[in-house]
Design an enzyme around this catalytic site. Structure first.
Site, PDB file in Angstrom:
ATOM      1  N   ASP A  25      -2.156  -6.043  20.517  1.00  0.00           N
ATOM      2  CA  ASP A  25      -2.644  -5.497  19.254  1.00  0.00           C
ATOM      3  C   ASP A  25      -1.394  -5.180  18.440  1.00  0.00           C
ATOM      4  O   ASP A  25      -0.722  -4.178  18.690  1.00  0.00           O
ATOM      5  CB  ASP A  25      -3.484  -4.239  19.528  1.00  0.00           C
ATOM      6  CG  ASP A  25      -3.902  -3.523  18.242  1.00  0.00           C
ATOM      7  OD1 ASP A  25      -3.590  -4.022  17.142  1.00  0.00           O
ATOM      8  OD2 ASP A  25      -4.540  -2.459  18.353  1.00  0.00           O
ATOM      9  N   LYS A  86       3.475  -4.697   8.684  1.00  0.00           N
ATOM     10  CA  LYS A  86       2.284  -5.543   8.701  1.00  0.00           C
ATOM     11  C   LYS A  86       1.675  -5.644   7.298  1.00  0.00           C
ATOM     12  O   LYS A  86       1.012  -6.614   6.968  1.00  0.00           O
ATOM     13  CB  LYS A  86       1.264  -4.950   9.673  1.00  0.00           C
ATOM     14  CG  LYS A  86       0.091  -5.853   9.997  1.00  0.00           C
ATOM     15  CD  LYS A  86      -0.755  -5.194  11.068  1.00  0.00           C
ATOM     16  CE  LYS A  86      -1.973  -6.011  11.438  1.00  0.00           C
ATOM     17  NZ  LYS A  86      -2.737  -5.319  12.508  1.00  0.00           N
ATOM     18  N   GLU A 185      -9.407  -8.483  14.911  1.00  0.00           N
ATOM     19  CA  GLU A 185      -9.431  -7.210  15.635  1.00  0.00           C
ATOM     20  C   GLU A 185     -10.841  -6.704  15.954  1.00  0.00           C
ATOM     21  O   GLU A 185     -11.104  -6.290  17.094  1.00  0.00           O
ATOM     22  CB  GLU A 185      -8.636  -6.159  14.855  1.00  0.00           C
ATOM     23  CG  GLU A 185      -7.132  -6.434  14.935  1.00  0.00           C
ATOM     24  CD  GLU A 185      -6.325  -5.807  13.818  1.00  0.00           C
ATOM     25  OE1 GLU A 185      -6.880  -4.976  13.062  1.00  0.00           O
ATOM     26  OE2 GLU A 185      -5.141  -6.154  13.682  1.00  0.00           O
ATOM     27  N   ASP A 207     -13.520  -0.222  11.911  1.00  0.00           N
ATOM     28  CA  ASP A 207     -12.124  -0.086  12.339  1.00  0.00           C
ATOM     29  C   ASP A 207     -11.282   0.517  11.228  1.00  0.00           C
ATOM     30  O   ASP A 207     -10.975  -0.140  10.229  1.00  0.00           O
ATOM     31  CB  ASP A 207     -11.583  -1.472  12.739  1.00  0.00           C
ATOM     32  CG  ASP A 207     -10.107  -1.428  13.166  1.00  0.00           C
ATOM     33  OD1 ASP A 207      -9.442  -0.376  13.002  1.00  0.00           O
ATOM     34  OD2 ASP A 207      -9.615  -2.458  13.654  1.00  0.00           O
TER      35      ASP A 207
HETATM   36 MG    MG Z   1      -5.693  -1.292  14.543  1.00  0.00          MG
END
Ligand code: MG
Ligand code: ADP
Length: 627
Positions: A25, A86, A185, A207
């Site tokens: 992840d 990111k 994800e 999420d």
């Molecule tokens: Mg995350």
């Protein structure tokens, strides 16, 4: 949407051969690595027992530090300590203007399309920084598992576009990792909860991490997940909560926002985050701030005040959830289970609002930080061939539509969003001019109708089409998206067999420069677009001028011009027309338009005099004065 189950040939291995495979992840805030051991998926801790690796990299003269130590160094060395990269990965320098508002780092000059951050160790790209994080996780896994990794599954937000996915793969390449697959994800979270063993029905995955919010609506049917819709916001998360608290502290303490005092701002953000996390357990958090002048300020933030600060953000996630349900064509009453993912779902207000909206308690049994990595590990285990009986793979959807440019700057969508991958779709096009020997193919991504509003992915030409009348050639444009969401576009004139293609595909063993050049190539088309548009505008203008002149000359050139004058104008006119037909350079066309206007200046003046005279005929001068 069709259900998709595939088994990948050649993936099965002999039972005694266990391949080392991990799920990673690669988070905005924190990253994790997990693997399946003795049929149990678990995240791997570092030597200090820490599972979460802060996604922070500190560059030093003689090397790099990654993780907690880097995170702690951020306060003293903000310019060389990179976090949340990111948010930047796969973005062009132009995109950065949208996100770079409060980034403390120094960016190198814009001669590169990929942002380069200046550090003490030289200029670095977000791809290289992500690679540093991956290297640490790789090493952790290999040391723990006692062998070389055979492959990894890396998760990415559902919202990531082609460029962002490609950049993530490039980072893995630099870290010397073999990527089995990129996985969305939320999809990984659904795998982690093993919902294929559960009751059939609709599942929502909510999420909320540090930097992104993703909502996915899945349907479980006969043991297979069908992805109905994905949505969210790629710039919403716990960082925004921190920002809101930081702002509150500045206001309450009466401190001027010293935006360029990086050290102070970093410290303030850390303080804000600590207070936020404290408020998950406690009703109040006391805040102790050292001001830039060395004095200090004490305050207290209550849970209620915090809830007010973040209410609008939480509401936005609920609105996005509502939209995703609508996209999926399901009512919220139909949602059987809600899964909570991401550190920010620990915030009590978030849990409360999500439960209230869906009308049921969300799943929080698996640590929301680890759930994505665990799902990725389960998927990696299958892809490594460690579960020969279970080669059924859960596949993802395309987050944004893919298409090509057609006449008039419009986008023709070839693969629409939320289509399951891998997928291949073809469409036929033809020429619009007699004898046309080439066509330009412009590949775009996005939901908008106009080229200008879409993301330009690539541009290529199909040349060598044999001369035919307009409309006769059959040009098949084919889009193929592989299991990672990466795209290959090809075009073929089917009667002659001429073809061309572009690949937005992973290639291993590329040098850093080559990777960057590839990315640059896929992003620089935005500039080309603007140049093409400017040229088109000049061409349109040229046609307008020529048409107006032709009409005028047909009407009265013989009355108003002698032969010599007429020839001079026609020479300028023909020169302009020639340039336009040859698609000459924009500035040449512009100059030729000017030249023609100059050549016909006195002709235009005579025509105006004539028309004024005609208009005045039969009227008295004072009538005009009254006008
Ligand atoms: Mg995350
Ligand atoms: P990402 O996927 O973006 O890397 P994570 O899922 O790791 O993010 O979540 C990180 C976010 O979760 C950060 O904003 C962090 O402050 C927040 N967070 C972590 N623990 C808590 C907590 N106990 N209470 C509130 N927020 C938390």
């Amino acid at each position: 949407m069709a259900l998709l189950q595939i088994s990948e040939p050649g993936m099965a291995t002999a039972p005694h051969q266990h391949r080392l495979a991990v799920g990673i992840d690669l988070g905005t805030t924190n990253s994790l690595v997990a693997t399946v051991r003795n049929a149990v998926a678990e995240t791997l801790p570092d030597q200090d027992g820490q599972h979460l690796l802060p996604s922070v990299v500190q560059y030093k003269k003689d090397g790099v530090t990654v993780g907690q130590a880097a995170s702690e160094a951020a306060r003293e060395d903000p310019l060389n300590t990179l976090s949340s990269v990111k948010r930047l990965i796969g973005r062009s320098v132009d995109d950065l203007k949208l996100v770079a508002g409060h980034l403390p780092w120094k960016f190198a000059g814009t001669n590169s399309a990929v942002p380069r951050i200046k550090t003490i160790a030289g200029e670095v790209t977000p791809i290289e920084t992500s690679a540093e994080i991956l290297k640490v996780l790789k090493q952790r896994a290999e040391e723990t598992l006692g062998g070389e990794l055979s492959g990894v599954v890396i998760t990415v937000p559902a919202y990531f576009d082609e460029a962002q996915r490609q950049a993530t793969k490039d980072a893995a390449t630099l870290a010397d990792l073999n990527v089995y697959r990129l996985l969305n994800e939320p999809t990984a979270a659904a795998i982690a909860y093993g919902l294929d063993q559960g009751r059939e029905g609709v599942i929502a995955v909510y999420d909320l991490g540090g930097g992104t919010f993703d909502i996915s609506i899945l349907r479980l049917n006969k043991g297979v997940f069908e992805v109905l819709a994905t949505g969210g916001d790629s710039a919403l998360g716990g960082d925004d909560f921190d920002q809101a608290i930081a702002q509150w502290i500045l206001t309450e303490s009466g401190t001027e926002a010293a935006a360029d005092d990086y050290c102070f701002m970093r410290g303030l953000m850390q303080l804000a985050r600590d207070s936020k996390e404290k408020l998950t357990e406690s009703e109040t958090a006391s805040i102790d701030l050292v001001l830039p002048d060395g004095s200090s300020w004490q305050g207290e933030l209550s849970r209620d005040q915090f809830d007010q600060l973040i209410e609008a953000f939480v509401k936005n996630t609920i609105l996005a959830s509502r939209r995703a349900l609508r996209d999926a064509g399901v009512k919220k009453e139909d949602v059987l289970e809600v899964i909570m993912v991401g550190g920010s779902t620990r915030v009590p207000l978030v849990r409360e609002k999500v439960a209230e909206f869906f009308g049921r308690e969300p799943h929080v049994e698996i640590d929301p930080d680890k759930v994505v990595a665990i799902g990725a590990a389960l998927q990696a285990d299958v892809l490594a061939g460690n579960k020969p009986d279970d080669e059924t793979l859960l596949l993802d959807v395309i987050p944004l539509s893919l298409g090509i440019e057609t006449m008039g700057g419009l986008v023709e969508k070839i693969i629409t969003r939320n289509t399951t991958i891998p997928v291949a779709r073809a469409q036929e096009f033809t020429t619009h001019k007699d004898g046309q020997s080439a066509i330009a193919i412009h590949v775009l991504q996005g939901e908008r109708e106009l080229v200008d509003d879409s993301r330009s992915l690539a541009r290529f030409e199909l040349r060598g089409i044999p001369p035919m009348v307009a409309g006769a050639p059959r040009i098949e444009v084919k889009f193929q998206v592989d299991a990672d969401g990466l795209l290959n576009v090809s075009a073929e004139e089917t009667s002659s067999g001429v073809q061309a293609s572009v690949e937005v595909k992973p290639s291993y063993g590329l040098s850093d420069e080559e990777i960057e050049a590839m990315l640059r190539a896929s992003m620089d088309h935005a500039t080309e677009d603007m140049q093409a548009r400017a040229l088109r505008e000049q061409e349109v203008e040229a046609y307008r001028v020529i048409e107006a002149l032709d009409a005028a000359m047909e009407a009265d050139a013989d009355d108003l011009l002698n032969e010599e004058e007429k020839q001079a104008i026609l020479t300028a006119r023909d020169h302009l027309q020639e340039l336009v037909c040859e698609h000459s350079e924009m500035n040449a066309i512009k100059a030729a338009i000017k030249n023609l206007e100059k050549a016909s200046e006195s002709y235009v003046a005579r025509r105006m005099n004539l028309s004024v005279k005609q208009a005045m005929t039969g009227h008295k001068v004072d009538e005009f004065e009254k006008l």
